[in-house]
Design an enzyme around this catalytic site. Structure first.
Site, PDB file in Angstrom:
ATOM      1  CB  CYS A   1      39.417  14.403 -29.699  1.00 54.66           C
ATOM      2  SG  CYS A   1      39.548  16.046 -30.460  1.00 54.66           S
TER       3      CYS A   1
ATOM      4  CB  CYS B   1      36.159  12.833 -27.890  1.00 56.29           C
ATOM      5  SG  CYS B   1      34.721  13.921 -27.692  1.00 56.29           S
TER       6      CYS B   1
ATOM      7  CB  CYS C   1      37.862  20.511 -26.574  1.00 58.08           C
ATOM      8  SG  CYS C   1      36.124  20.044 -26.562  1.00 58.08           S
TER       9      CYS C   1
ATOM     10  CB  CYS D   1      34.085  21.790 -43.360  1.00 65.44           C
ATOM     11  SG  CYS D   1      33.481  21.168 -41.779  1.00 65.44           S
TER      12      CYS D   1
ATOM     13  CB  CYS E   1      30.157  22.461 -43.873  1.00 62.70           C
ATOM     14  SG  CYS E   1      29.889  21.121 -42.693  1.00 62.70           S
TER      15      CYS E   1
ATOM     16  NE  ARG F   1      30.820  15.592 -46.785  1.00 60.13           N
ATOM     17  CZ  ARG F   1      30.637  16.274 -47.912  1.00 60.13           C
ATOM     18  NH1 ARG F   1      31.629  16.461 -48.753  1.00 60.13           N
ATOM     19  NH2 ARG F   1      29.468  16.802 -48.199  1.00 60.13           N
TER      20      ARG F   1
ATOM     21  CB  CYS G   1      27.704  16.883 -42.446  1.00 64.58           C
ATOM     22  SG  CYS G   1      29.304  16.054 -42.634  1.00 64.58           S
TER      23      CYS G   1
HETATM   24  N1  SAM Z   1      33.961  19.767 -31.236  1.00 65.77           N
HETATM   25  C1  SAM Z   1      32.998  19.462 -32.222  1.00 65.77           C
HETATM   26  C2  SAM Z   1      32.426  18.059 -32.088  1.00 65.77           C
HETATM   27  O1  SAM Z   1      33.074  17.216 -31.478  1.00 65.77           O
HETATM   28  O2  SAM Z   1      31.345  17.821 -32.614  1.00 65.77           O
HETATM   29  C3  SAM Z   1      33.505  19.651 -33.633  1.00 65.77           C
HETATM   30  C4  SAM Z   1      34.941  19.260 -34.010  1.00 65.77           C
HETATM   31  S1  SAM Z   1      35.344  17.521 -33.838  1.00 65.77           S
HETATM   32  C5  SAM Z   1      37.084  17.535 -33.920  1.00 65.77           C
HETATM   33  C6  SAM Z   1      34.793  16.829 -35.380  1.00 65.77           C
HETATM   34  C7  SAM Z   1      34.930  15.334 -35.580  1.00 65.77           C
HETATM   35  O3  SAM Z   1      36.280  14.997 -35.914  1.00 65.77           O
HETATM   36  C8  SAM Z   1      34.649  14.407 -34.417  1.00 65.77           C
HETATM   37  O4  SAM Z   1      33.293  14.195 -34.230  1.00 65.77           O
HETATM   38  C9  SAM Z   1      35.322  13.126 -34.852  1.00 65.77           C
HETATM   39  O5  SAM Z   1      34.404  12.324 -35.560  1.00 65.77           O
HETATM   40  C10 SAM Z   1      36.432  13.613 -35.771  1.00 65.77           C
HETATM   41  N2  SAM Z   1      37.763  13.319 -35.204  1.00 65.77           N
HETATM   42  C11 SAM Z   1      38.349  13.967 -34.180  1.00 65.77           C
HETATM   43  N3  SAM Z   1      39.555  13.428 -33.898  1.00 65.77           N
HETATM   44  C12 SAM Z   1      39.747  12.405 -34.770  1.00 65.77           C
HETATM   45  C13 SAM Z   1      40.799  11.460 -34.968  1.00 65.77           C
HETATM   46  N4  SAM Z   1      41.882  11.457 -34.218  1.00 65.77           N
HETATM   47  N5  SAM Z   1      40.657  10.552 -35.958  1.00 65.77           N
HETATM   48  C14 SAM Z   1      39.535  10.550 -36.729  1.00 65.77           C
HETATM   49  N6  SAM Z   1      38.519  11.417 -36.583  1.00 65.77           N
HETATM   50  C15 SAM Z   1      38.607  12.327 -35.604  1.00 65.77           C
HETATM   51  C1  DTB Z   2      34.715  14.657 -39.971  1.00 66.38           C
HETATM   52  O1  DTB Z   2      33.935  13.690 -39.845  1.00 66.38           O
HETATM   53  N1  DTB Z   2      36.022  14.542 -40.088  1.00 66.38           N
HETATM   54  C2  DTB Z   2      36.658  15.848 -40.129  1.00 66.38           C
HETATM   55  C3  DTB Z   2      35.437  16.797 -40.184  1.00 66.38           C
HETATM   56  N2  DTB Z   2      34.328  15.903 -39.985  1.00 66.38           N
HETATM   57  C4  DTB Z   2      35.356  17.935 -39.268  1.00 66.38           C
HETATM   58  C5  DTB Z   2      37.565  16.051 -38.973  1.00 66.38           C
HETATM   59  C6  DTB Z   2      38.668  15.011 -38.883  1.00 66.38           C
HETATM   60  C7  DTB Z   2      39.589  15.380 -37.769  1.00 66.38           C
HETATM   61  C8  DTB Z   2      40.784  14.464 -37.677  1.00 66.38           C
HETATM   62  C9  DTB Z   2      41.657  14.798 -36.518  1.00 66.38           C
HETATM   63  C10 DTB Z   2      42.331  16.137 -36.589  1.00 66.38           C
HETATM   64  O2  DTB Z   2      42.864  16.521 -37.648  1.00 66.38           O
HETATM   65  O3  DTB Z   2      42.393  16.820 -35.562  1.00 66.38           O
HETATM   66 FE1  SF4 Z   3      36.124  18.454 -28.158  1.00 67.59          FE
HETATM   67 FE2  SF4 Z   3      37.496  16.893 -29.800  1.00 67.59          FE
HETATM   68 FE3  SF4 Z   3      35.370  15.914 -28.566  1.00 67.59          FE
HETATM   69 FE4  SF4 Z   3      35.055  17.787 -30.511  1.00 67.59          FE
HETATM   70  S1  SF4 Z   3      35.853  15.711 -30.760  1.00 67.59           S
HETATM   71  S2  SF4 Z   3      34.040  17.709 -28.504  1.00 67.59           S
HETATM   72  S3  SF4 Z   3      36.924  18.990 -30.178  1.00 67.59           S
HETATM   73  S4  SF4 Z   3      37.272  16.617 -27.575  1.00 67.59           S
END
Ligand code: SAM
Ligand code: DTB
Ligand code: SF4
Length: 343
Positions: free
Chosen positions: A83, A80, A76, A120, A152, A284, A212
């Site tokens: 992430c 973030c 990506c 989802c 979702c 959730r 959501c």
């Molecule tokens: N790329 C899209 C976005 O960012 O909206 C969708 C996928 S993104 C991985 C979905 C959500 O996962 C993020 O908004 C964040 O709230 C959560 N998330 C990602 N990495 C995480 C982590 N290490 N711990 C907890 N939540 C995480």
């Molecule tokens: C949300 O709030 N938590 C989920 C779902 N929406 C998509 C994602 C959590 C991702 C945790 C980090 C990972 O497994 O990569």
């Molecule tokens: Fe990309 Fe992760 Fe940010 Fe979603 S949360 S926009 S997958 S870097």
């Protein structure tokens, strides 16, 4: 398409069209001081209050089991800080192509057999691009709906037209988190703005898809940041139908790798406050369960969490074993929400 069910809550659960029961307030004008006062209550008083709201709205007291699948992993372009899928961090997640429709639907079918009522699909995209990949995602949405589950997706930013096409394909809900307070956002993400998030949420809402939207705690935010996140969520014109509360999963290689684990009490306070502010929403208990013991998870449910992700993986990080989760629900006598719709 044989599936013609409307996207209204098909579980007969409280949803926003129905007025709240007597004694339950649905407000959109929370002041920070009020939210702080709730968040800072003696823990068991706070949990009691949240549980009282919860029971008034969700009389059947069931927990929804949701399944999560990363349909497009890693690579990506966003930054973030939490992430593991951001291309710029070395985290051991390798970038993959979008999964084939058939593979996604076979995973969905397995999830359904295991008891999931909501499926989802997550993609590590900054935004959706029109073209064959988006067409495949629409096909996945139609397939999940045909299996009789709520569909979702979380795919990044959307245009109005894309939101409309997702709705036409039958998408029930779109996940797009605000993650933290407007004030703290810039410390966590620099490649997009809070306003970008709010704009996509408006488009989702405008297309008639349920929203959501939640956040993450443990990003180094203050209590005020947590309260301002919850306040921003609650003060929208409509409360999100679903509010995921994630505890940071600190992944090696990300800028937040050294963040201390979120304390149980903080998670419980955040969930309880979300429940009181957004009485009719599904709250959730999302990321971070693998790092919590059973007692902590039960306290979160006591505080008003009525949904969780089950299955061995979240998107890229671990989640409790299926058998462990089932054993916990069984011994605690927690009943899963059952699907009402037939395929
Ligand atoms: N790329 C899209 C976005 O960012 O909206 C969708 C996928 S993104 C991985 C979905 C959500 O996962 C993020 O908004 C964040 O709230 C959560 N998330 C990602 N990495 C995480 C982590 N290490 N711990 C907890 N939540 C995480
Ligand atoms: C949300 O709030 N938590 C989920 C779902 N929406 C998509 C994602 C959590 C991702 C945790 C980090 C990972 O497994 O990569
Ligand atoms: Fe990309 Fe992760 Fe940010 Fe979603 S949360 S926009 S997958 S870097």
């Amino acid at each position: 398409m044989s599936d013609t069910a409307s996207s209204e809550s098909f579980h007969g659960h409280a949803h926003h069209a129905s007025p709240p029961p007597a004694g339950v307030e649905v407000r959109h004008d929370w002041a920070l001081a009020e939210v702080r006062a709730l968040y800072g209550m003696p823990l068991l008083d706070l949990v009691h209050r949240a549980q009282t709201v919860h029971r008034a709205v969700f009389q059947d007291n069931k927990v929804q089991l949701c399944s999560l699948l990363s349909i497009k992993t890693g690579g990506c372009s966003e930054d973030c800080a939490y992430c593991p899928q951001a291309a710029r961090y070395k985290t051991g997640v390798k970038a993959e192509k979008l999964m084939a429709v058939a593979d996604v639907l076979s995973a969905a079918s397995k999830a359904r057999s295991a008891g999931a009522t909501r499926f989802c699909m997550g993609a590590a995209w900054r935004e959706v691009k029109d073209g064959p990949q988006f067409d495949s995602v629409l096909e996945m949405v139609r397939g999940v709906r045909a299996l009789g589950m709520e569909a979702c997706a979380t795919l990044g930013m959307l245009t109005e037209g894309q939101a409309k096409r997702l709705k036409e394909a039958g998408l029930d809900a779109y996940n797009h988190n605000l993650d933290t307070s407007p004030e703290h956002y810039g410390d966590i993400i620099s490649t997009r703005l809070y306003e970008d998030r709010l704009r996509t949420l408006d488009r989702v809402r405008g297309a008639g898809i349920s929203v959501c939207c939640g956040g993450i705690i443990g990003l180094g935010e203050s209590v005020d940041d947590r309260c301002n996140l919850l306040r921003t969520l609650a003060n929208q014109d409509h409360h999100p139908e679903s509010v995921p509360i994630n505890a940071l999963v600190a992944v090696e290689g990300t800028p937040l790798e050294d963040q201390p684990r979120v304390e149980t009490v903080d998670m419980v306070r955040t969930i309880a406050t979300a429940r009181i502010l957004m009485p009719q929403s599904m709250v959730r208990l999302s990321a971070g369960r693998q790092q919590m013991n059973e007692e902590a998870q039960l306290l979160c449910m006591m505080a008003g969490a009525n949904s969780l992700f089950f299955g061995e993986k979240l998107l890229t990080t671990g989640n409790p074993e299926y058998t462990q989760d089932m054993a916990l629900l069984e011994k605690a006598g927690i009943r899963p929400l059952e699907p009402r719709r037939e395929r």
